[in-house]
Design an enzyme around this catalytic site. Structure first.
Site: not given
Ligand code: 13P
Length: 248
Positions: A94, A9, A96, A212, A166, A172, A11
């Site tokens: 997601h 992903n 976010e 992560s 997640e 992150g 982002k």
């Molecule tokens: P990270 O791998 O950067 O922690 O992000 C995970 C994520 O949100 C994947 O959709």
């Protein structure tokens, strides 16, 4: 038999030029694998990636979509538009998007239903915050997300949905859930799917862990019984890192 599925992903990272550079580097490293893989990229990269990955077995996913067929929804993109480009997957819900763009279980549900009318496979994200984990309400919360997001969807269609667990506190942050924590929730998700849709359906659903994931922890995570894949953020931006994760 569930085939492992590891998706990146990106982002809001990578311009078209950067996506092209990644695809070229990745294609040179990629020898084919036993796992299914895809990159979920910004809308502006999708058409290019579909073209560059054609014939490689590497899938392409979007990160969001609108639930209406079409209409006066400034700034939005429809399922039909993604289908025309040849996108294989679409992330829905997601954390976010839930946090910054008011995505709810209801809109997740509408988006899933719209996607399921066509060939694009949804990747539905669920996961608790640190406060919810600390308060011990993590299982109730994720169950609510599953019940709300998957409401009124036919069991046959449920098999096409990938669920990504997640935990928000692991995204992150560099703070990965332990393999045991991830496995515990993924097993709970499977058990909830059994309650909702029966064992035959739940057995086929791909459940990913995200938060992560990196080359150093991918093997431990992928070795868990109820974890069928990973949704990789930061580490999917670098071709060698993502390659190592796929090769876990
Ligand atoms: P990270 O791998 O950067 O922690 O992000 C995970 C994520 O949100 C994947 O959709």
């Amino acid at each position: 038999m569930r085939i492992p599925f590891i998706a990146g992903n990106w982002k809001m990272f990578k311009t078209k030029a950067e996506a092209k550079a990644f695809a070229e580097e990745f294609a040179a490293l990629y020898q084919g694998t036993d796992v299914r893989t895809a990159i979920c990229a910004p809308f502006t990269d999708l058409e290019l990636l579909v073209e560059l990955f054609r014939g490689t077995g590497i899938g392409v996913g979007a990160q969001n979509v609108h639930f209406a067929e079409e209409g006066a929804y400034t700034g939005e993109v429809s399922v039909k538009m993604l289908e025309e480009i040849g996108v294989d997957y679409c992330i829905v819900g997601h954390s976010e998007r839930r946090q910054y763009f008011a995505e709810t279980d209801e809109t997740v549900n509408l988006k899933l239903k719209k996607l399921l009318e066509g060939p694009i496979r949804p990747i539905m994200c669920v996961g608790e915050s640190l406060e919810q984990r600390d308060a011990g309400v993590l299982f109730d919360f994720v169950k609510g997300q599953l019940e709300g997001g998957l409401a009124d969807i036919a069991p046959e269609d449920i098999k096409k949905i990938v669920i990504a667990y997640e935990p928000i506190w692991a995204i992150g942050t560099g703070r990965t859930a332990t393999p045991e924590q991830a496995e515990e929730m993924c097993a709970f998700i499977r058990a909830t799917l059994i309650d909702m849709f029966g064992e035959e359906v739940a057995d086929e659903v791909i459940i990913q862990y995200g938060g992560s994931v990196k080359p150093a922890n991918a093997t431990d995570i992928m070795n868990q019984d109820e974890i069928d894949g990973a949704l990789v953020g930061g580490a999917s931006l670098k071709a060698p890192d993502f390659m190592q994760i796929i090769d876990f």
